[in-house]
Design an enzyme around this catalytic site. Structure first.
Site, PDB file in Angstrom:
ATOM      1  CG  ASN A 208      -5.661   8.462  14.477  1.00 48.40           C
ATOM      2  OD1 ASN A 208      -5.692   9.539  13.890  1.00 48.40           O
ATOM      3  ND2 ASN A 208      -6.399   8.203  15.554  1.00 48.40           N
ATOM      4  CD  GLU A 209      -5.870   2.596   8.816  1.00 46.47           C
ATOM      5  OE1 GLU A 209      -4.929   2.024   9.404  1.00 46.47           O
ATOM      6  OE2 GLU A 209      -6.903   1.999   8.464  1.00 46.47           O
ATOM      7  N   PRO A 210      -1.360   4.295   9.404  1.00 43.85           N
ATOM      8  CG  PRO A 210      -0.192   2.362   8.821  1.00 43.85           C
ATOM      9  CD  PRO A 210      -1.579   2.885   9.011  1.00 43.85           C
TER      10      PRO A 210
ATOM     11  CB  THR B  15      -7.721  -0.987   8.461  1.00 44.37           C
ATOM     12  OG1 THR B  15      -6.511  -0.574   9.100  1.00 44.37           O
ATOM     13  CG2 THR B  15      -8.890  -0.693   9.380  1.00 44.37           C
TER      14      THR B  15
END
Length: 643
Positions: free
Chosen positions: A159-161, A178
């Site tokens: 769950n990236e920014p 990432t």
């Protein structure tokens, strides 16, 4: 410390352990208790699992509990957080393969109960598959306990920014940070998939319990932001602040940016020993951007250090005490100063009576010695000590294929010119060329290619140490077995690794040992190599020569010691800094662009010089002498909590 104040500052409850192994055992015991409790009730236990280096210690302990204590996984259902897309299950980087190697193949879990997102689907199938994955979790009764790591962007799962609180299992595009962090697993950033399938933040928050784990100094800043900062979609882990039963489990290194560790006096009474006094006063000087000797009683009072003044005396006396302790760390003679060279007023340091010394520098990779302590290495040689360098691993995975091809071509041309075993040379050339032409991204190198890459690193190490004045006969290439897998993922430290280290120590019988204490190395090699040396020291500790030995920990490739930690500060002159740079440049396979650069995009020589100059500036700002650069060291005093 006052628990109430800590709870107010830390918005997610934190448990801090001395070392990652202790923390991993505690989490494994928590999981085992839940599995057994559910089994006794005739119920299933549903676990959400994570991958990466962080949870491997937990899985190792669960395997041990299964083998030695009869812990059964027959009632366990698991759901993994994520998987790269696209990804075949048998590939080296596959999380299916990871879970089999690290847990599933070693316990009695039913294969149909172990779920990992499918990276083999067509794009058209992914959305429906993600809905069905959510449905399977619901059918199992929901996740009882979710294990998490945390990425440098604050991501949990992938769950990236920008990931929202209510996001569910889905396809996501990976953040550049990432992908860069994953580059080592894929033998280069270009080979890292750009997408992944991941549980959403909402899916994670639905778990009845959540345990987020983090180890090492490299995770400290993002841990503090997630635990003490505001909730934000920029840091997905911060949403755990709203979970009723979440906890963060840390080793001391990962906790060092939490207020309780950074400013412990602000959350309750502390023991004002020498180390705490030094830490507090240097913190105060840096915060106010004042030299140590200019701090006033008002500065102490206004910044919450009234108790320090009340307990330990006047501001001036405290300032002078810390100034002198910091000044005493500075020495231009890291191996000790012989009596004949001492000037009036020179301090006598432990070990000065032994001169010249036998010095043994352990370098985890073939370039860590010159990157992290090249200036000190040069000074030790120039001052007449018998300096040995031990390269603990071959570093063969960190060489580009083009370099291997170039060196193979060189050998072929050389052998043909001098008519040296032409038929055998042609055969090897064909094998190497054929392998490299058809090599797949992330594929383990053929043995001949691994050998060539190891030779490249070895010859570079020789060239670098020649620049520093170390003779070839004082170089020791240990090729520790734990490293020689051809993969980024290594074997655990074994008896043979420690035995090789013990034999070298007994052969050299050093008066000084230098070893990497830079535990934020993203590949974990530094931590394993340090553990090997410290275990070996334990085995030789009863030898007669050991009584005269000191062990110094260096950093520099990935981070630096803070001024409050440094116990020996070696000033580096402009000329020595240039010689250090030239030595680093001899590692040509790592120049311009390293295969595994880690989180820091700068070249290694730039990182080293910037960190060394930054340490010198800190000493200058605190009121000490102004130097071009400083390399810092901490003495190991037998504390095994480092590994």
């Amino acid at each position: 410390m006052t628990p109430q104040l800590i709870e107010e500052i830390e918005r997610i409850p934190c448990r801090v352990f001395r070392q990652a192994s202790d923390a991993s055992r505690s989490v494994a015991e928590q999981i085992a208790a839940m599995i057994r409790g559910r089994a006794a009730e005739g119920r299933t236990c549903v676990l959400g699992l994570a991958t990466g280096s962080t949870p491997t210690g937990v899985y190792d302990e669960l395997i041990r509990l299964h083998r030695e204590d009869g812990l059964s996984f027959q009632n366990v259902i698991t759901f993994n957080l994520d998987e790269y897309y696209p990804m075949q299950p048998e590939e080296l980087q596959s999380y299916v393969r990871f879970m089999k190697e690290h847990l599933f193949d070693h316990v009695d879990i039913k294969p149909e109960n172990a779920h990992v997102p499918d990276g083999t689907l067509s794009e058209e199938e992914v959305a429906d598959y993600c809905r069905r994955y959510e449905g399977k979790i619901a059918e199992a009764g929901g996740i009882d306990l979710q294990l998490l790591g945390i990425g440098r962007t604050g991501h949990i799962g992938f769950n990236e920014p920008g990931s929202g609180k209510n996001s569910r299992t889905r396809m996501i595009t990976l953040d550049r940070v990432t992908r860069r962090d994953a580059a080592s697993d894929f033998f280069g950033e270009d080979n890292v998939p750009r997408r992944a399938i991941t549980m959403g933040v909402g899916t994670i928050l639905d778990a009845r319990q959540v345990v987020l784990m983090a180890w090492g100094e490299g995770k400290a800043p993002i841990v503090a932001e997630a635990v003490e900062g505001d909730i934000s979609t920029i840091v997905a882990a911060s949403f755990l602040q709203e979970h009723p039963n979440a906890q963060v489990v840390l080793d001391q290194a990962a906790a060092e940016q939490l207020t309780r560790c950074l400013e412990p006096w602000s959350v309750g009474p502390v023991n004002w020993d020498d180390a705490m006094v030094r830490k507090a006063i240097i913190w105060l000087a840096r915060k106010l951007e004042k030299p140590l000797l200019k701090l006033t009683a008002e500065d102490y009072n206004e910044e919450g250090l009234q108790d320090l003044l009340a307990t330990c005396g006047s501001a001036y006396d405290l300032n002078l005490r810390v100034f002198r302790s910091l000044q005493a760390t500075i020495t231009g003679w890291p191996g000790g100063k012989p009596e004949r060279r001492k000037q009036p007023g020179d301090r006598t340091r432990p070990g000065d009576h032994l001169f010249p010394k036998r010095v043994l520098i352990f370098s985890p990779h073939p370039d860590d010695d010159v990157i992290s302590m090249g200036g000190t290495l040069i000074r030790l040689v120039d001052q007449g000590h018998d300096v040995h360098v031990a390269y603990q691993t071959s570093g063969n995975i960190a060489v580009f294929d083009d370099d291997a091809q170039r060196f193979a071509d060189f050998v072929s041309e050389f052998n043909r010119h001098f008519n040296i075993d032409v038929d055998r040379t042609a055969e090897l050339e064909s094998q190497i060329d054929g392998f490299l032409k058809h090599k797949q991204p992330g594929q383990v190198d053929a043995e001949a290619v691994q050998f060539i890459k190891g030779v490249i690193r070895r010859t570079e190490a020789r060239a670098a140490t020649r620049c520093c004045g170390v003779s070839d006969e004082n170089l020791h290439f240990m090729d520790m077995p734990f490293y020689e897998t051809g993969r980024v993922r290594k074997k655990p430290l074994g008896e043979e690794d420690v035995r090789i280290t013990v034999e070298l120590l007994r052969s050299v019988q050093p008066h000084q040992v230098y070893v990497a204490g830079d535990l934020s190395d993203p590949h974990g090699t530094h931590r394993v190599c340090l553990s090997a040396v410290l275990q070996a020291c334990g085995e030789v500790s009863q030898d007669d020569w050991y009584a005269d030995m000191q062990v110094w920990l260096y950093r520099g490739a990935w981070q630096e010691w803070g001024p409050e930690q440094i116990e020996m500060a070696v000033p580096i002159s402009p000329e020595e800094l240039l010689r250090k740079r030239v030595a680093i440049f001899k590692h040509e396979s790592q120049k311009d662009k390293a295969l595994f650069p880690g989180a820091d995009p700068r070249e290694f020589w730039q990182r080293a010089e910037d960190r060394n100059r930054a340490t010198a500036r800190l000493y200058d700002q605190l009121g000490l002498a102004e130097y071009e650069a400083i390399e810092g060291f901490v003495e190991w005093k037998g504390d095994t909590s480092l590994v």
